[in-house]
Design a protein around this motif. Structure first.
Motif, PDB file in Angstrom:
ATOM      1  N   UNK A  30      55.279  30.756 -34.847  1.00 48.02           N
ATOM      2  CA  UNK A  30      55.989  30.310 -36.042  1.00 48.02           C
ATOM      3  C   UNK A  30      56.328  28.826 -35.912  1.00 48.02           C
ATOM      4  N   UNK A  31      56.869  28.459 -34.738  1.00 45.51           N
ATOM      5  CA  UNK A  31      57.286  27.057 -34.566  1.00 45.51           C
ATOM      6  C   UNK A  31      56.100  26.112 -34.644  1.00 45.51           C
ATOM      7  N   UNK A  86      57.751  30.096 -41.637  1.00 43.61           N
ATOM      8  CA  UNK A  86      56.598  29.278 -41.254  1.00 43.61           C
ATOM      9  C   UNK A  86      55.525  29.093 -42.326  1.00 43.61           C
ATOM     10  N   UNK A  87      55.729  29.642 -43.517  1.00 38.69           N
ATOM     11  CA  UNK A  87      54.642  29.645 -44.507  1.00 38.69           C
ATOM     12  C   UNK A  87      54.783  28.586 -45.596  1.00 38.69           C
ATOM     13  N   UNK A 154      56.139  25.377 -56.645  1.00 40.95           N
ATOM     14  CA  UNK A 154      55.181  26.469 -56.791  1.00 40.95           C
ATOM     15  C   UNK A 154      54.743  26.905 -55.395  1.00 40.95           C
ATOM     16  N   UNK A 155      55.701  27.427 -54.648  1.00 38.73           N
ATOM     17  CA  UNK A 155      55.437  27.797 -53.262  1.00 38.73           C
ATOM     18  C   UNK A 155      56.300  28.999 -52.894  1.00 38.73           C
ATOM     19  N   UNK A 156      55.746  30.201 -52.982  1.00 33.91           N
ATOM     20  CA  UNK A 156      56.524  31.377 -52.597  1.00 33.91           C
ATOM     21  C   UNK A 156      56.884  31.376 -51.108  1.00 33.91           C
ATOM     22  N   UNK A 157      56.245  30.520 -50.313  1.00 36.30           N
ATOM     23  CA  UNK A 157      56.537  30.439 -48.886  1.00 36.30           C
ATOM     24  C   UNK A 157      57.967  30.038 -48.588  1.00 36.30           C
ATOM     25  N   UNK A 158      58.625  29.355 -49.523  1.00 38.38           N
ATOM     26  CA  UNK A 158      60.019  28.966 -49.277  1.00 38.38           C
ATOM     27  C   UNK A 158      60.946  30.169 -49.242  1.00 38.38           C
ATOM     28  N   UNK A 159      60.479  31.299 -49.785  1.00 37.69           N
ATOM     29  CA  UNK A 159      61.287  32.516 -49.836  1.00 37.69           C
ATOM     30  C   UNK A 159      60.936  33.500 -48.724  1.00 37.69           C
ATOM     31  N   UNK A 160      59.868  33.214 -47.991  1.00 32.89           N
ATOM     32  CA  UNK A 160      59.379  34.141 -46.975  1.00 32.89           C
ATOM     33  C   UNK A 160      60.179  33.967 -45.691  1.00 32.89           C
ATOM     34  N   UNK A 161      61.054  34.918 -45.444  1.00 26.44           N
ATOM     35  CA  UNK A 161      61.891  34.943 -44.251  1.00 26.44           C
ATOM     36  C   UNK A 161      61.385  36.103 -43.404  1.00 26.44           C
ATOM     37  N   UNK A 168      55.348  40.186 -41.175  1.00 23.48           N
ATOM     38  CA  UNK A 168      54.179  39.324 -40.948  1.00 23.48           C
ATOM     39  C   UNK A 168      52.968  39.884 -41.686  1.00 23.48           C
ATOM     40  N   UNK A 169      52.867  41.203 -41.754  1.00 23.20           N
ATOM     41  CA  UNK A 169      51.726  41.847 -42.402  1.00 23.20           C
ATOM     42  C   UNK A 169      51.642  41.514 -43.884  1.00 23.20           C
ATOM     43  N   UNK A 170      52.775  41.172 -44.506  1.00 22.21           N
ATOM     44  CA  UNK A 170      52.809  40.949 -45.936  1.00 22.21           C
ATOM     45  C   UNK A 170      52.758  39.479 -46.309  1.00 22.21           C
ATOM     46  N   UNK A 171      52.536  38.632 -45.339  1.00 24.35           N
ATOM     47  CA  UNK A 171      52.501  37.194 -45.612  1.00 24.35           C
ATOM     48  C   UNK A 171      51.070  36.747 -45.790  1.00 24.35           C
TER      49      UNK A 171
END
Length: 171
Positions: A30-31, A86-87, A154-161, A168-171
């Protein structure tokens, strides 16, 4: 304009089953995913705050800030990027940095689908106490009376915790 990225990653990762700093996403930790994104943006000093005993994320951030300040590095702002996000796309951070450069005494918080996410940018002028209030940085921001700019991205990655291996499987 100097921005320093602080990546709090000192947690034990109890829900994840291991420290998230060492967890893998797309074949890298992740880092390292976050550091790769920062590298795409050009020269941004960064610190992964890991392998230290701190009571919470706030204490990790304070430790990171003190580390830079002890090296006589006093940035205009801090990009606070929790290791379990990390996304996030480089263009998102680039856009946030552009907004901050125009409003450098403001707090920048990304939003996607009307939800706040990470990372955030806080100005160095934000007074950070040694002891965290009950709601940590969120409370400090609220009480600061500094302008807060919510930036639609426009980046759903900001919500991915990512909190569990299943996440991880759903990212």
């Amino acid at each position: 304009m100097q921005i320093v990225a602080l990546i709090p990653a000192a947690g034990k990762g109890s829900r994840f089953g291991m420290p998230k700093v060492d967890a893998m996403y797309n074949g890298i930790t992740f880092s390292q995913a976050i550091l790769n994104t920062l590298q795409e943006l050009g020269h941004i000093d960064s610190l992964v705050i890991r392998d230290v005993e701190t009571p919470d994320m706030f204490a990790s951030l304070k430790l990171g800030m003190k580390t830079f300040q002890s090296q006589n590095i006093h940035p205009d702002g801090w990009l606070i990027w929790p290791v379990d996000h990390p996304t996030v796309k480089p263009d998102t951070v680039r856009f946030m940095l552009k907004i901050f450069s125009a409003r450098n005494n403001s707090i920048i918080i990304p939003r996607h689908d009307s939800k706040n996410g990470h990372p955030i940018i806080i100005p160095a002028s934000l007074a950070i106490p040694d002891i965290a209030p009950a709601n940590g940085l969120k409370e400090i921001i609220m009480l600061s009376h500094l302008p807060v700019h919510f930036v639609e991205v426009d980046d759903p990655g900001i919500l991915v915790n990512i909190n569990t291996p299943e996440d991880v499987k759903y990212v």
